[in-house]
Design an enzyme around this catalytic site. Structure first.
Site, short mmCIF file in Angstrom:
data_model
loop_
_atom_site.label_atom_id
_atom_site.label_comp_id
_atom_site.label_asym_id
_atom_site.label_seq_id
_atom_site.Cartn_x
_atom_site.Cartn_y
_atom_site.Cartn_z
N GLU A 50 0.82 -1.21 0.00
CA GLU A 50 0.00 0.00 0.00
C GLU A 50 0.86 1.26 0.00
O GLU A 50 0.53 2.24 -0.67
CB GLU A 50 -0.95 0.00 1.19
CG GLU A 50 -2.09 -1.00 1.08
CD GLU A 50 -3.02 -0.72 -0.10
OE1 GLU A 50 -3.07 0.43 -0.57
OE2 GLU A 50 -3.70 -1.66 -0.54
N TYR A 133 -6.40 6.65 4.24
CA TYR A 133 -6.58 5.63 3.22
C TYR A 133 -5.80 4.36 3.57
O TYR A 133 -6.33 3.25 3.51
CB TYR A 133 -6.14 6.12 1.83
CG TYR A 133 -5.98 4.96 0.88
CD1 TYR A 133 -7.10 4.35 0.31
CD2 TYR A 133 -4.72 4.40 0.63
CE1 TYR A 133 -6.97 3.24 -0.51
CE2 TYR A 133 -4.59 3.28 -0.19
CZ TYR A 133 -5.71 2.71 -0.75
OH TYR A 133 -5.59 1.60 -1.54
N ASP A 151 -9.66 4.57 -3.01
CA ASP A 151 -8.56 5.04 -3.85
C ASP A 151 -9.13 5.56 -5.17
O ASP A 151 -10.35 5.70 -5.32
CB ASP A 151 -7.54 3.91 -4.08
CG ASP A 151 -8.07 2.81 -5.00
OD1 ASP A 151 -9.27 2.80 -5.33
OD2 ASP A 151 -7.25 1.95 -5.39
#
Length: 354
Positions: A50, A133, A151
């Site tokens: 990520e 996020y 996203d």
């Protein structure tokens, strides 16, 4: 926006059925079949992927991910790594603050959490370099928590699914609310990955394959014929252009003069060539007096907020030169162009190809 009351509603089950058949094979992912058998993702690999994927494509990340996990297979291994080694492996991925925060986070997890990542959003978001996020993505994908992962792919899918014409970034709260409403209690991690896969493979920015989309029936933008227009975005301001000088010097043995940039700022902590400030009227101040020759070719590079043009100058490093301040002399056999950030490697490539 269209009135959606009279049309079918999207449902996560439909998407998960599609995902079970069409999930992308990614090196950090546990397949839906393995997950159904009780195999859990490695939080370290999910976190690493990520962080790498921020502002970067899956195709660009795969090789980096393989090298990192081969060299540092656990978060404890990464925490114990030398900063310069990590920054060197990161070179080329850009946004180098991510690499610095990667090390900070690994060391906090190793030292303060016994090498185990927190398994909740609230615990994850307290770690260095982990924002909303990333915390949501790790908690959903690695721990199957019911978090909303938003996203660029998810934003596009939601904007089209509900025919939302409010431009980004203003639309983010509305898009997140829609994504949250669709997130199921069961299999939230697979659901999050399914929506991302849908955006990456079918609901693409251009030429979406609406005919094979599992959500084609309830998709409001498909019905309205507006899918290719969405999501709308607020026009970006033109990027300014900055100028600068960059100085390449090596001695008769082929050893190079480099400098380590300050920890804060662009390319923070990275090795690179000595150079000027980057502004509209940079001062031409080489690191030492010599007969500096201009290469005759410019380095052109674009950062997030500006374009950069660097004039490249060359000189021979004086015998017995002593590095000043942050400068270092890197022996020829220790110098690896791949350790340089992209903008610095461009200068080397120009020199090599002259």
């Amino acid at each position: 926006m269209r009135d959606l009351d009279s049309q079918p509603k999207p449902h996560s089950d439909t998407l998960l059925e599609w995902y079970d058949q069409h999930a992308r094979d990614l090196p950090w992912r546990i397949s839906p079949a393995d997950r159904a058998q009780g195999v859990w993702p490695d939080p370290y690999r999910i976190w690493l992927s990520e962080v790498m994927l921020q502002q970067t494509t899956v195709a660009a990340v795969k090789d980096y991910f393989h090298r990192f996990t081969t060299r540092w297979p656990t978060v404890a291994d990464l925490a114990a790594a030398e900063d310069a080694d990590v920054m060197g492996e990161w070179a080329g991925l850009g946004y180098y603050a991510r690499a610095r925060n990667l090390l900070k986070c690994a060391r906090v997890v190793a030292q303060d959490h016994g090498g185990v990542f927190p398994d909740t959003y609230d615990g994850l978001i307290k770690l260095p370099g982990i924002g909303p996020y990333t915390a949501a993505a790790i908690s959903a994908i690695a721990f199957d928590r019911k978090e909303t992962v938003l996203d660029g792919n998810v934003e596009r899918v939601m904007a089209r699914l509900y025919d939302i014409h409010t431009p980004l970034p203003v639309a983010k709260p509305e898009l997140k609310e829609k994504a949250a409403d669709l997130t199921p209690t069961g299999r939230p991690g697979d659901h999050a990955q399914a929506v991302m896969d849908l955006g990456a493979t079918i609901c693409t920015p251009r030429n979406p394959a609406c005919g094979i989309c599992p959500w084609r029936t309830p998709c409001a933008a498909r019905l309205a014929g507006t899918a290719t227009e969405l999501p709308k975005k607020t026009p970006k301001k033109p990027k300014p252009t900055r100028l600068g000088f960059i100085y390449l010097a090596r001695n008769e043995a082929g050893d190079w003069l480099l400098e380590q940039r300050p920890d804060k700022g662009l390319l923070g902590g990275m090795l690179g060539w000595p150079g000027s400030d980057w502004n509209e009227d940079p001062a031409d101040r080489p690191p030492f007096d010599a007969d500096w020759q201009e290469l005759g070719a410019e380095v052109r590079h674009t950062f997030t907020h500006f374009h950069l043009i660097l004039r490249v100058k060359l000189a021979q490093l004086p015998t017995g030169y002593h590095p000043q301040g942050s400068e270092q002399i890197i022996a020829r056999h220790d110098f690896r162009p791949s350790d340089l950030p992209t903008v610095m490697r461009k200068a080397f490539d120009l020199w090599k190809g002259r």
